[in-house]
Design a protein around this motif. Structure first.
Motif, mmCIF file in Angstrom:
data_model
loop_
_atom_site.group_PDB
_atom_site.id
_atom_site.type_symbol
_atom_site.label_atom_id
_atom_site.label_comp_id
_atom_site.label_asym_id
_atom_site.label_seq_id
_atom_site.Cartn_x
_atom_site.Cartn_y
_atom_site.Cartn_z
ATOM 1 N N ASN A 145 0.827 -1.175 0.000
ATOM 2 C CA ASN A 145 0.000 0.000 0.000
ATOM 3 C C ASN A 145 0.879 1.249 0.000
ATOM 4 O OD1 ASN A 145 -2.430 1.522 0.139
ATOM 5 N ND2 ASN A 145 -2.248 1.656 2.348
ATOM 6 N N ALA A 146 1.951 1.178 -0.813
ATOM 7 C CA ALA A 146 2.748 2.395 -0.994
ATOM 8 C C ALA A 146 1.889 3.495 -1.599
ATOM 9 C CB ALA A 146 3.953 2.111 -1.886
ATOM 10 N N SER A 147 0.883 3.122 -2.387
ATOM 11 C CA SER A 147 -0.011 4.128 -2.980
ATOM 12 C C SER A 147 -0.787 4.874 -1.896
ATOM 13 C CB SER A 147 -0.966 3.476 -3.979
ATOM 14 O OG SER A 147 -1.877 2.599 -3.335
ATOM 15 N N GLY A 148 -1.326 4.146 -0.936
ATOM 16 C CA GLY A 148 -2.062 4.800 0.139
ATOM 17 C C GLY A 148 -1.172 5.626 1.041
ATOM 18 N N GLY A 209 -3.879 3.267 -6.208
ATOM 19 C CA GLY A 209 -2.986 3.651 -7.296
ATOM 20 C C GLY A 209 -3.272 3.049 -8.651
ATOM 21 N N ARG A 210 -4.395 2.360 -8.806
ATOM 22 C CA ARG A 210 -4.631 1.676 -10.078
ATOM 23 C C ARG A 210 -6.008 2.022 -10.667
ATOM 24 N NH1 ARG A 210 -1.372 -3.025 -10.512
ATOM 25 N NH2 ARG A 210 -2.401 -3.356 -12.522
ATOM 26 N N MET A 211 -6.334 3.314 -10.675
ATOM 27 C CA MET A 211 -7.624 3.736 -11.211
ATOM 28 C C MET A 211 -7.769 3.295 -12.666
ATOM 29 S SD MET A 211 -9.263 7.555 -11.615
ATOM 30 C CE MET A 211 -9.403 7.876 -9.857
ATOM 31 N N LEU A 285 3.324 0.231 -12.826
ATOM 32 C CA LEU A 285 1.912 -0.008 -13.115
ATOM 33 C C LEU A 285 0.982 1.006 -12.443
ATOM 34 C CD1 LEU A 285 1.809 -3.909 -12.817
ATOM 35 C CD2 LEU A 285 1.962 -2.528 -14.899
ATOM 36 N N ILE A 286 1.543 1.919 -11.666
ATOM 37 C CA ILE A 286 0.722 2.909 -10.964
ATOM 38 C C ILE A 286 0.214 3.973 -11.939
ATOM 39 C CG2 ILE A 286 0.727 4.718 -9.198
ATOM 40 C CD1 ILE A 286 0.775 1.915 -8.023
ATOM 41 N N ASN A 287 -1.048 4.305 -11.808
ATOM 42 C CA ASN A 287 -1.681 5.380 -12.576
ATOM 43 C C ASN A 287 -1.606 6.650 -11.727
ATOM 44 O OD1 ASN A 287 -3.386 7.209 -13.824
ATOM 45 N ND2 ASN A 287 -5.153 5.851 -13.920
ATOM 46 N N PHE A 288 -0.546 7.430 -11.918
ATOM 47 C CA PHE A 288 -0.314 8.586 -11.059
ATOM 48 C C PHE A 288 -1.346 9.687 -11.266
ATOM 49 C CE2 PHE A 288 3.872 6.557 -10.942
ATOM 50 C CZ PHE A 288 4.066 6.518 -9.578
#
Length: 318
Positions: A145-148, A209-211, A285-288
Motif C-alpha cells: 500500500n505504498a499508494s495509500g 494507485g490503479r484507477m 503499473l501505478i496510474n499517477f
C-alpha cells in the motif's frame, strides 16, 4: 538590477510555497519510488527496512507541519507474524504506527477528530499471504500500500497548507503490520491517543494507485455517517470521477478496527488487479494521474467535513 533580483526571489519563494502545498503526480511518484524500492524489500514488519520507512515518514510529517503527540510520532507495538499452516511460529517483532495531527481552530470542534490512515507495511519476501508460487522474492507492494501511504503524505501536506480553515482536528496515521492481521490499527484503537468518543470519522486508503479508464473509486462505510452515501457520490461526480459507494460493505483493511469500536468509517480503493500480493505489484503499473484524482477527492472530503460544522454521528450498518 536590485528590483529584478527581488522579483526573482519573490517568484521563487511563491513557487516553492505553491509546489509544497499542492498534490502533485511527481511528489506522489517520488514517495512511491522510495517506499516500493528494492532496498526496502517489501516493507516487512521489524528490521532495517521497517525502521528506514518509519524514519522517512517521521521526517515527512515533521517537514510538512504535522505535529507529534506527546509521546512522539511513533506508537510502538509488538507484532506476531503470520506463518504458513503447520509451520513453527515466528518470533514477535517490534514495529510501530507513525502518528501525527493538525489541530483545528474552533474552540469546541477542535476536540473532534477525523482520522486519515493508510498502512505502510507489505509482505516482504512473500510468506503465507502471498499469491505467488515464487518464493523468497521481494513483494514490492507499490499499490498495496505504498499508494495509500504516498497519498497520506500528499494529502497531509495540502491540509497543512490550509490548516487555518479547519474547525475539527485531523489525525494522520501510517499503520504498521496491517498485512499481519490489522495489528497496527487494532493497537491504536486499543491504546488511543485521544478518546475514541472524539473520533468522528476514520478514512482509510488501501490500494488507491490503479484507477481504471472508467475512473472508478470504490468505497465502503459511507452509510456510517449522516448523508454519507449521497455526499460521497455527489462530490465524486463533481470531480469527474465515477464513485462506487456502498453504505455498508465495511471490511478488509484498517478501518474495520475503528468500525468495531462504533466509529464512522470510509474505506477507499481503486479496485483489485492480478498483481495483488505478488512480486509484480510494481511502481511502473501505478496510474499517477488517477492517484492524484483520488487524493483530491479525499482532500475535498476532509475539508468539507472538518472545515464546517457538518453533523457527525455513528450509524451502524450491520
Amino acid at each position: 538590477m536590485k528590483h529584478i533580483f527581488l522579483y526573482l526571489l519573490i517568484s521563487t519563494l511563491s513557487f516553492n510555497v505553491f509546489s509544497q502545498s499542492e498534490i502533485t503526480e511527481n511528489e506522489l511518484k517520488d514517495h512511491l519510488l522510495f517506499l516500493a524500492s528494492e532496498k526496502n524489500a517489501g516493507r516487512f514488519p521489524g528490521g532495517k527496512a521497517n525502521r528506514r520507512v518509519v524514519n522517512y515518514l517521521k521526517k515527512e510529517f515533521k517537514k510538512i507541519g504535522v505535529a507529534p503527540f506527546d509521546s512522539g510520532y511513533k506508537q510502538n507495538f509488538k507484532a506476531a507474524l503470520r506463518v504458513e499452516k503447520g509451520a513453527m511460529e515466528k518470533p514477535v517483532v517490534k514495529t510501530c504506527n507513525v502518528v501525527g495531527f493538525i489541530e483545528g481552530s474552533d474552540a469546541g470542534l477542535k476536540n473532534e477528530y477525523i482520522v486519515l490512515g493508510a498502512h505502510y507495511d507489505h509482505l516482504g519476501l512473500g510468506g503465507p499471504s502471498s499469491k505467488s508460487d515464487t518464493k523468497n522474492t521481494i513483494h514490492y507492494g507499490a499499490d498495496d500500500n505504498a499508494s495509500g501511504t504516498s497519498a497520506l503524505l500528499e494529502i497531509a501536506e495540502k491540509i497543512a497548507s490550509q490548516k487555518h480553515k479547519l474547525k475539527r482536528s485531523i489525525i494522520f496515521i501510517a499503520f504498521g503490520a496491517e498485512e499481519q492481521g490489522l495489528l497496527g490499527s487494532q493497537y491504536f484503537v486499543d491504546n488511543p491517543l485521544v478518546p475514541l468518543s472524539q473520533i468522528k470519522l476514520m478514512i482509510n486508503m488501501d490500494m488507491v494507485g490503479r484507477m481504471n479508464k472508467e475512473k472508478h473509486v470504490y468505497m465502503g462505510g459511507a452509510g456510517t455517517f449522516p448523508n454519507g452515501v449521497a455526499f460521497m457520490q455527489s462530490l465524486g461526480e463533481s470531480l469527474n470521477l465515477t464513485p462506487i459507494v456502498h453504505a455498508g460493505s465495511v471490511g478488509g483493511s484498517d478501518h474495520v478496527s475503528f468500525y468495531k469500536k462504533g466509529i464512522s468509517v470510509l474505506g477507499l480503493h481503486t479496485g483489485a488487479h492480478p498483481q495483488y500480493h505478488r512480486p509484480e505489484d510494481t511502481v511502473d503499473l501505478i496510474n499517477f494521474k488517477g492517484q492524484k484524482q483520488v487524493c483530491d477527492y479525499i482532500f475535498k472530503t476532509i475539508m468539507e467535513l472538518a472545515a464546517t460544522d457538518y453533523k457527525m454521528e455513528f450509524i451502524n450498518q450491520d
